[in-house]
Design a protein around this motif. Structure first.
Motif, PDB file in Angstrom:
ATOM      1  N   ILE A   1       0.857  -1.182   0.000  1.00  0.00           N
ATOM      2  CA  ILE A   1       0.000   0.000   0.000  1.00  0.00           C
ATOM      3  C   ILE A   1       0.893   1.231   0.000  1.00  0.00           C
ATOM      4  O   ILE A   1       1.741   1.401   0.891  1.00  0.00           O
ATOM      5  CB  ILE A   1      -0.936   0.037   1.223  1.00  0.00           C
ATOM      6  CG1 ILE A   1      -1.805  -1.225   1.275  1.00  0.00           C
ATOM      7  CG2 ILE A   1      -1.811   1.281   1.192  1.00  0.00           C
ATOM      8  CD1 ILE A   1      -2.645  -1.333   2.527  1.00  0.00           C
ATOM      9  N   ALA A   2       0.722   2.066  -1.020  1.00  0.00           N
ATOM     10  CA  ALA A   2       1.461   3.329  -1.112  1.00  0.00           C
ATOM     11  C   ALA A   2       0.467   4.464  -0.940  1.00  0.00           C
ATOM     12  O   ALA A   2      -0.377   4.698  -1.819  1.00  0.00           O
ATOM     13  CB  ALA A   2       2.177   3.423  -2.455  1.00  0.00           C
ATOM     14  N   ARG A   3       0.542   5.159   0.180  1.00  0.00           N
ATOM     15  CA  ARG A   3      -0.418   6.221   0.475  1.00  0.00           C
ATOM     16  C   ARG A   3       0.084   7.557  -0.068  1.00  0.00           C
ATOM     17  O   ARG A   3       1.288   7.858  -0.007  1.00  0.00           O
ATOM     18  CB  ARG A   3      -0.666   6.309   1.985  1.00  0.00           C
ATOM     19  CG  ARG A   3      -1.163   4.992   2.575  1.00  0.00           C
ATOM     20  CD  ARG A   3      -1.575   5.137   4.029  1.00  0.00           C
ATOM     21  NE  ARG A   3      -1.860   3.822   4.613  1.00  0.00           N
ATOM     22  CZ  ARG A   3      -3.008   3.169   4.450  1.00  0.00           C
ATOM     23  NH1 ARG A   3      -3.974   3.718   3.740  1.00  0.00           N
ATOM     24  NH2 ARG A   3      -3.192   1.979   5.007  1.00  0.00           N
ATOM     25  N   THR A   4      -0.840   8.324  -0.592  1.00  0.00           N
ATOM     26  CA  THR A   4      -0.508   9.624  -1.160  1.00  0.00           C
ATOM     27  C   THR A   4       0.059  10.548  -0.080  1.00  0.00           C
ATOM     28  O   THR A   4      -0.482  10.623   1.024  1.00  0.00           O
ATOM     29  CB  THR A   4      -1.750  10.264  -1.790  1.00  0.00           C
ATOM     30  OG1 THR A   4      -2.272   9.390  -2.791  1.00  0.00           O
ATOM     31  CG2 THR A   4      -1.417  11.600  -2.428  1.00  0.00           C
ATOM     32  N   GLY A   5       1.149  11.215  -0.408  1.00  0.00           N
ATOM     33  CA  GLY A   5       1.764  12.148   0.537  1.00  0.00           C
ATOM     34  C   GLY A   5       2.848  11.535   1.384  1.00  0.00           C
ATOM     35  O   GLY A   5       3.570  12.250   2.088  1.00  0.00           O
ATOM     36  N   LEU A   6       2.985  10.187   1.350  1.00  0.00           N
ATOM     37  CA  LEU A   6       4.038   9.503   2.100  1.00  0.00           C
ATOM     38  C   LEU A   6       5.053   8.904   1.138  1.00  0.00           C
ATOM     39  O   LEU A   6       4.744   8.611  -0.018  1.00  0.00           O
ATOM     40  CB  LEU A   6       3.441   8.404   2.989  1.00  0.00           C
ATOM     41  CG  LEU A   6       2.396   8.839   4.026  1.00  0.00           C
ATOM     42  CD1 LEU A   6       1.868   7.624   4.778  1.00  0.00           C
ATOM     43  CD2 LEU A   6       2.995   9.851   5.000  1.00  0.00           C
ATOM     44  N   THR A   7       6.265   8.711   1.621  1.00  0.00           N
ATOM     45  CA  THR A   7       7.300   8.109   0.776  1.00  0.00           C
ATOM     46  C   THR A   7       7.460   6.616   1.040  1.00  0.00           C
ATOM     47  O   THR A   7       8.114   5.919   0.272  1.00  0.00           O
ATOM     48  CB  THR A   7       8.658   8.807   1.012  1.00  0.00           C
ATOM     49  OG1 THR A   7       9.003   8.694   2.401  1.00  0.00           O
ATOM     50  CG2 THR A   7       8.580  10.275   0.621  1.00  0.00           C
ATOM     51  N   THR A   8       6.887   6.131   2.134  1.00  0.00           N
ATOM     52  CA  THR A   8       7.021   4.723   2.488  1.00  0.00           C
ATOM     53  C   THR A   8       6.000   3.870   1.730  1.00  0.00           C
ATOM     54  O   THR A   8       5.010   4.368   1.199  1.00  0.00           O
ATOM     55  CB  THR A   8       6.804   4.527   3.997  1.00  0.00           C
ATOM     56  OG1 THR A   8       5.502   5.047   4.345  1.00  0.00           O
ATOM     57  CG2 THR A   8       7.869   5.258   4.789  1.00  0.00           C
TER      58      THR A   8
END
Length: 343
Positions: free
Chosen positions: A248-255
């Motif tokens: 899961i890649a969440r918008t606004g995060l780099t992780t």
């Protein structure tokens, strides 16, 4: 495979043994089939160019014979004769005897085509390539229903409602590339020489041959692997997924989060089934809201984790709700567009 043999094959001049050799070569790899198709297009282009600038060999040969006969009919000078007056005439170019073998003539044309391949390649890119499916960006859009199709490379796709993908595979490129929004299931055709790459707004997914589900919206992109292995990357962060794992890649995060996939509900739009195996009620309600575009809420937090184990196979929403109420001893209250599940 020699170009001369492919030319003979296109001209239907091959022997049965040569036919068998070409057919066996075509079966060895899909790339060979592509090469023959591309060679045929270039070949047809060369024939067109040749027809646009024809050489009338018969007329040239008759002209040569006429000049030759004129030379023979002139009498030889005697000793008493005055020397002939010399007249400057343009030199006569002696033409070679024309060949009558069609295959030989076209082989010569083919040799010229190969030597001038750079020129023909330019013609190919600007006149033929735009019409060839592998040089266009192809688009699939699912609106109010799911869409199932196959990409030109053999990859199977299923688009959930309101999803879109574009596909491109360049002739001399090193990868097959898909860009998408919404939710799509991919069953990728294996090709070790050309990795398959999916791009969303915030993630890149790369595989050789596998099956996986991608769901992308403005908040996050989720990748679930069903078979094979998938590499997920964003900037310098790379995650490798195995079957029944998701990222899961969440918008606004780099992780990028990596975890186990605990249910099979993600594929409901493809299989038309809801597969529940000790699935909590809150999770099933979440999927029902998405699948049927409704607003179902749980009226009592205490019932949110009630487990459900069953399969709903292409059932209506009313049938599913009635079954849930019977299984879990619940009841449903409808208030406008809101459906509330209570004890």
């Amino acid at each position: 495979m020699k170009d001369e043999l492919l030319i003979k094959f296109l001209l239907k001049e091959t022997s049965p043994e040569e036919d068998l050799e070409v057919h066996n070569w075509l079966k060895q790899s899909p790339d060979n089939t592509k090469k023959l198709a591309q060679f045929k297009i270039i070949w047809e282009s060369s024939k067109t160019l040749a027809l646009q600038h024809p050489i009338d060999e018969e007329a040239a040969w008759n002209r040569f014979k006429e000049l030759r006969d004129q030379e023979v009919k002139q009498p030889l000078p005697n000793d008493n004769d005055e020397p002939p007056i010399k007249v400057d005439e343009p030199p006569i170019k002696v033409l070679a005897t024309p060949k009558t073998n069609t295959t030989t003539q076209w082989l010569k044309v083919a040799a010229s085509v190969i030597i001038s391949f750079g020129l023909l390649l330019g013609i190919y890119w600007y006149t033929i390539a735009p019409k060839h499916p592998y040089f266009n960006t192809i688009e699939w859009v699912a609106t109010t229903a799911t869409l199932t199709d196959t990409l030109p490379d053999g990859t199977g796709i299923t688009l959930n409602k309101h999803s879109k993908i574009t596909f491109q595979e360049k002739l001399f490129g090193w990868k097959r590339q898909v860009k998408m929004t919404g939710e799509v299931f991919f069953d990728v055709a294996s090709n070790a020489s050309k990795p398959f790459e999916v791009q969303t707004d915030n993630l890149t997914i790369r595989v050789l041959g596998t099956s996986f589900n991608v769901r992308s919206n403005p908040k996050a992109t989720e990748v679930i692997v069903e078979t094979g292995a998938v590499q997920v990357s964003r900037d310098d962060v790379i995650v490798k997924l195995k079957p029944d794992e998701k990222a899961i890649a969440r918008t606004g995060l780099t992780t990028i989060e990596q975890r186990k996939q605990t249910d099979k509900l993600y594929d409901y739009y493809r299989t038309k089934q809801f597969k529940l195996d000790n699935t909590p009620l809150w999770r099933f309600v979440e999927v029902l809201n998405e699948a049927y575009s409704v607003k179902i809420v749980i009226g009592d937090p205490a019932i949110g984790n009630l487990p459900i184990s069953t399969i709903f196979d292409n059932d209506s929403l009313n049938t599913i709700l009635d079954t849930l109420c019977s299984m879990l001893q619940l009841h449903v209250v409808k208030n406008g567009k809101t459906i509330t599940i209570k004890k």
